[in-house]
Design a protein around this motif. Structure first.
Motif, PDB file in Angstrom:
ATOM      1  N   HIS A   6       2.811   4.497   0.809  1.00  0.00           N
ATOM      2  CA  HIS A   6       3.059   5.121   2.110  1.00  0.00           C
ATOM      3  C   HIS A   6       4.015   6.292   1.904  1.00  0.00           C
ATOM      4  O   HIS A   6       4.992   6.169   1.158  1.00  0.00           O
ATOM      5  CB  HIS A   6       3.667   4.099   3.083  1.00  0.00           C
ATOM      6  N   ARG A  64      -5.912  -3.516  -2.830  1.00  0.00           N
ATOM      7  CA  ARG A  64      -5.148  -2.271  -2.721  1.00  0.00           C
ATOM      8  C   ARG A  64      -6.082  -1.061  -2.618  1.00  0.00           C
ATOM      9  O   ARG A  64      -5.838  -0.138  -1.846  1.00  0.00           O
ATOM     10  CB  ARG A  64      -4.214  -2.122  -3.917  1.00  0.00           C
ATOM     11  N   GLY A  95      -2.372   5.573   6.414  1.00  0.00           N
ATOM     12  CA  GLY A  95      -2.409   6.737   7.286  1.00  0.00           C
ATOM     13  C   GLY A  95      -2.165   6.409   8.739  1.00  0.00           C
ATOM     14  O   GLY A  95      -1.706   7.256   9.512  1.00  0.00           O
ATOM     15  N   GLY A  96      -2.455   5.181   9.148  1.00  0.00           N
ATOM     16  CA  GLY A  96      -2.250   4.801  10.546  1.00  0.00           C
ATOM     17  C   GLY A  96      -0.953   4.090  10.808  1.00  0.00           C
ATOM     18  O   GLY A  96      -0.735   3.578  11.911  1.00  0.00           O
ATOM     19  N   ARG A 122      -5.344  -7.216   8.313  1.00  0.00           N
ATOM     20  CA  ARG A 122      -6.801  -7.097   8.308  1.00  0.00           C
ATOM     21  C   ARG A 122      -7.383  -8.504   8.284  1.00  0.00           C
ATOM     22  O   ARG A 122      -6.982  -9.325   7.444  1.00  0.00           O
ATOM     23  CB  ARG A 122      -7.287  -6.347   7.069  1.00  0.00           C
ATOM     24  N   GLU A 141      -9.196  -1.080  -1.527  1.00  0.00           N
ATOM     25  CA  GLU A 141      -9.934  -1.120  -0.265  1.00  0.00           C
ATOM     26  C   GLU A 141      -9.062  -0.712   0.925  1.00  0.00           C
ATOM     27  O   GLU A 141      -9.565  -0.215   1.936  1.00  0.00           O
ATOM     28  CB  GLU A 141     -10.478  -2.535  -0.042  1.00  0.00           C
ATOM     29  N   LEU A 142      -7.748  -0.957   0.792  1.00  0.00           N
ATOM     30  CA  LEU A 142      -6.848  -0.720   1.917  1.00  0.00           C
ATOM     31  C   LEU A 142      -6.104   0.610   1.826  1.00  0.00           C
ATOM     32  O   LEU A 142      -5.180   0.864   2.597  1.00  0.00           O
ATOM     33  CB  LEU A 142      -5.823  -1.860   2.011  1.00  0.00           C
ATOM     34  N   ALA A 143      -6.483   1.448   0.884  1.00  0.00           N
ATOM     35  CA  ALA A 143      -5.752   2.705   0.670  1.00  0.00           C
ATOM     36  C   ALA A 143      -5.676   3.556   1.934  1.00  0.00           C
ATOM     37  O   ALA A 143      -4.713   4.306   2.140  1.00  0.00           O
ATOM     38  CB  ALA A 143      -6.397   3.491  -0.465  1.00  0.00           C
ATOM     39  N   ASP A 144      -6.683   3.441   2.805  1.00  0.00           N
ATOM     40  CA  ASP A 144      -6.707   4.268   4.009  1.00  0.00           C
ATOM     41  C   ASP A 144      -5.824   3.728   5.126  1.00  0.00           C
ATOM     42  O   ASP A 144      -5.564   4.411   6.117  1.00  0.00           O
ATOM     43  CB  ASP A 144      -8.144   4.385   4.525  1.00  0.00           C
ATOM     44  N   VAL A 145      -5.345   2.499   4.983  1.00  0.00           N
ATOM     45  CA  VAL A 145      -4.580   1.874   6.056  1.00  0.00           C
ATOM     46  C   VAL A 145      -3.267   2.592   6.302  1.00  0.00           C
ATOM     47  O   VAL A 145      -2.804   2.736   7.440  1.00  0.00           O
ATOM     48  CB  VAL A 145      -4.316   0.379   5.722  1.00  0.00           C
ATOM     49  N   ILE A 152       0.854  -1.184   0.000  1.00  0.00           N
ATOM     50  CA  ILE A 152       0.000   0.000   0.000  1.00  0.00           C
ATOM     51  C   ILE A 152       0.898   1.245   0.000  1.00  0.00           C
ATOM     52  O   ILE A 152       1.842   1.330   0.788  1.00  0.00           O
ATOM     53  CB  ILE A 152      -0.904   0.019   1.260  1.00  0.00           C
TER      54      ILE A 152
END
Length: 555
Positions: free
Chosen positions: A477, A538, A546-547, A519, A540-544, A475
C-alpha cells in the motif's frame, strides 16, 4: 611409503569395508529388516484406485529388489539420481525402495507442477532416470524436452501403464517390478554410506526457483526415530496416508516410519473427506495425519459423525497451527482422539518440535518443544539466544538436518550461519520452552509502522461462528506500506459480510491489526499438501490496495 606397508593398508581397507557393511543402515536396510521381522504382515494396501493391490512386507521387499536389479541393469547405481513423478499408490512405495536398493538417490517431484517446472527439477538435479505415472506422461515428456534430456536418460518407466506401445522410449514399471511369486534376484549389494544422499527434495519455497534439499540416509532415519518416540507410534498401528507422498511430511514422518516399525499403511490417492473417513472405518485405522485445512474438511463432512471412527486414537497435524476453535471442536466431538502438532520443514527431514496431546489446549497455538533429536532456540539477528517472551528466528541443530542445498553453497552457508539451521520462521518461547510460531518472516505484515502477525488475526477470525477457513496477508500500500487483508470461506449454510467481520475483529484486536478489507471466497488456494498458498492470494489481491485509504484518509 614402503612396499611392505601395502598389504597392511589393503587389509585395513578391507576390514573397514567389512565393518561398514555390518553397520550399514540405509532406507534399503530399513525395509529389509522389517521384511525379516514381519514377512507375512500387510505393509501397504491401496484404496480409491482401479484394481487396488496390497503387499506384505516380504512381497514389498521382493518388488523393490526386482526393480533395483532392473535399474542396475540399465546403469543406475550410486551417484545417479532418479526422479519420481506420481500421485499416491503402491508403485510410489515400490519406487522409493527400488531406487534405494539400487544405491541411487530419489528425487520426488510435485505432481502439480507443469512440464517446464518439472523440467527444471530434472535439469537441476542431473537426473539419470525418470519414473512417471501414466496419467502424467505428457507432463513428463514436456519436462524431458525442457531439460534437453531426450535420449539421455538411462531409464524412463511408466508407473501403472497398460499400453505404452506408441511411446517406445518408455518401459512399464510393472514389467521391471514383476509380480509376487516371481524369482527375487536380490538387490545389488552396494556399500552405500549412511551419510550418502538418499533423496533430494525440492522446497516449495517463495523464490523463483526451488532449492534441492539433500537428505542423507542417516538424517532421515534419525528423523524416523524422533517421529516414532515423540508420536508414540507402534508396530500394531494402522495408518491412513492421504496427503501426497512427494511431500516430506507424509513420506518421512508417517510412511517410512510405518515401514520401519512394521505397521500397515493404507494409501489413498487424495485427502477426500468421504474416502478418508470410510478408510478409517473399514480398516480400523488408529492414526491419521493432515494439515488443519483437511481436518476442518473432515469435521464439516456429514460422515464425521456417521462413520465408526472409534479406533482412531492418534491424530497429527502440521504445516500450519490448528485454530484453537477447531481444536476445541475436535476434542468435543471425538474426545478419545489424542492430537499432536508436528512442526518442521523439508530441511529438517522434517520434524523439529512437537506439541503433545496433553498440551493441546493448555498450550493452544504452540508448536511445542524441541523434538527428541533436536535442539531449538529463538535467535536475534546477530545469532544470540533471546530470552523467553522475545520474538526472533527459530534456529535448530539436529542430525535430521540436510547436508546442504544441491549445487548451492551460498544458500547452504546462509541457511547454516553460526552453526545453526535457520528456519525462516519467527517464533517466541515461553518460560517452559514451548515455542509459538509467530509467522514466517516473509508473512509478518508491516503496516503503518507496526508489525502484525497474520496468524494472530487469523485466530481472531476463526472465532467467528460462520467462518470455515481464513487466510490473512499483507498487500503493498502506498501509505500504509502494507495493509492487512483477510480472505474468508464461510461455513456451509452460513453467510458473512465485511461489516460483521470487521466488528468481530475490533472486539478482539487492536485497531491496527483489524483487516482493512475482507474478501469472501468459495475456497482458498492450496498446494497438494493442503497448505494455503499465501503468495497466490497476494497476487490475486494486488488490486485491493487501490480502494483502501491511507492514514490521512481516516481509515
Amino acid at each position: 611409503m614402503a612396499t611392505t606397508d601395502l598389504p597392511t593398508t589393503a587389509a585395513s581397507s578391507a576390514l573397514e569395508e567389512t565393518v561398514a557393511r555390518a553397520r550399514r543402515q540405509t532406507l534399503a536396510d530399513l525395509l529389509h529388516r522389517s521384511a525379516r521381522r514381519f514377512p507375512d504382515r500387510v505393509a501397504v494396501l491401496e484404496e480409491g484406485v482401479p484394481d487396488p493391490r496390497s503387499r506384505t512386507f516380504a512381497e514389498l521387499e521382493a518388488d523393490a529388489n526386482r526393480l533395483a536389479a532392473a535399474l542396475a541393469a540399465r546403469g543406475i547405481g550410486p551417484g545417479d539420481r532418479v526422479a519420481l513423478l506420481s500421485r499416491n499408490g503402491l508403485p510410489y512405495v515400490q519406487a522409493i525402495f527400488g531406487v534405494a536398493k539400487a544405491g541411487a538417490t530419489l528425487v520426488p517431484v510435485n505432481f502439480m507442477l507443469g512440464g517446464a517446472e518439472v523440467g527444471y527439477v530434472l535439469q537441476h538435479s542431473g537426473a539419470s532416470g525418470l519414473l512417471a505415472q501414466d496419467a502424467l506422461l505428457e507432463t513428463a515428456e514436456e519436462a524431458i524436452r525442457v531439460a534437453g534430456f531426450e535420449g539421455r536418460l538411462k531409464v524412463q518407466a511408466v508407473l501403472g501403464a497398460d499400453d505404452v506401445e506408441e511411446r517406445m522410449q518408455w518401459e512399464r514399471l510393472p514389467d521391471l517390478v514383476g509380480a509376487p511369486g516371481d524369482p527375487d534376484p536380490g538387490a545389488p549389494d552396494h556399500l552405500v554410506a549412511s551419510d550418502a544422499p538418499a533423496q533430494v527434495m525440492y522446497t516449495s519455497g517463495t523464490e523463483s526457483r526451488p532449492k534441492g534439499a539433500v537428505l542423507s540416509h542417516e538424517a532421515l532415519i534419525a528423523n524416523y526415530s524422533t517421529c516414532m518416540v515423540d508420536g508414540e507410534m507402534g508396530s500394531d498401528d494402522v495408518q491412513v496416508h492421504a496427503l501426497p507422498l512427494f511431500h516430506v511430511a507424509q513420506q518421512h514422518v508417517f510412511l517410512l516410519p510405518a515401514i520401519q516399525l512394521g505397521m500397515t499403511s493404507v494409501i489413498l490417492p487424495a485427502p477426500d473427506p468421504a474416502a478418508v473417513l470410510a478408510a478409517i472405518e473399514r480398516h480400523g485405522a488408529t492414526m491419521f495425519f493432515a494439515p488443519p485445512t483437511v481436518w476442518i474438511g473432515l469435521l464439516r463432512h456429514p460422515d464425521f459423525d456417521a462413520r465408526d471412527l472409534s479406533t482412531l486414537r492418534k491424530g497429527y497435524y502440521g504445516a500450519a497451527i490448528m485454530p484453537v476453535e477447531v481444536l476445541k471442536e475436535l476434542s468435543r466431538r471425538r474426545p478419545e482422539l489424542r492430537l499432536w502438532n508436528f512442526y518442521g520443514q523439508t530441511e529438517m527431514a522434517p520434524l523439529s518440535t512437537v506439541l503433545r496431546p496433553e498440551d493441546q489446549l493448555r498450550k493452544a497455538g504452540s508448536a511445542g518443544r524441541a523434538a527428541l533429536n533436536v535442539e531449538a532456540r529463538i535467535a536475534a539477528p546477530d545469532g544470540s539466544e533471546l530470552p523467553p517472551g522475545e520474538i526472533g528466528e527459530i534456529v535448530l541443530r539436529s542430525p535430521h538436518a540436510i547436508h546442504g542445498y544441491l549445487d548451492a553453497p551460498d544458500k547452504t552457508a546462509a541457511a547454516f550461519a553460526g552453526g545453526w539451521f535457520h528456519s525462516g520462521d519467527l517464533g517466541v518461547a515461553d518460560e517452559e520452552g514451548y515455542i509459538t510460531v509467530v509467522d514466517r518472516i516473509k508473512d509478518m505484515i508491516k503496516t503503518g509502522g507496526e508489525n502484525v502477525a497474520s496468524r494472530e488475526v487469523e485466530e481472531a477470525i476463526y472465532a467467528h461462528e460462520a467462518v470455515a477457513e481464513v487466510a490473512v496477508v499483507g498487500i503493498p500500500h502506498p501509505e500504509w506500506i502494507e495493509c492487512v487483508v483477510a480472505v474468508v470461506v464461510a461455513r456451509e449454510g452460513a453467510s458473512v459480510d465485511e461489516a460483521g467481520l470487521a466488528a468481530h475483529c475490533r472486539e478482539r484486536l487492536a485497531g491496527f491489526k483489524v483487516p482493512k478489507a475482507f474478501r469472501v471466497v468459495d475456497a482458498l488456494p492450496k498446494n497438494a499438501s493442503g497448505k494455503i498458498l499465501k503468495r497466490d492470494l497476494r497476487a490475486e489481491l494486488a488490486d485491493v490496495a487501490g480502494g483502501i485509504a491511507g492514514p490521512r484518509g481516516g481509515r
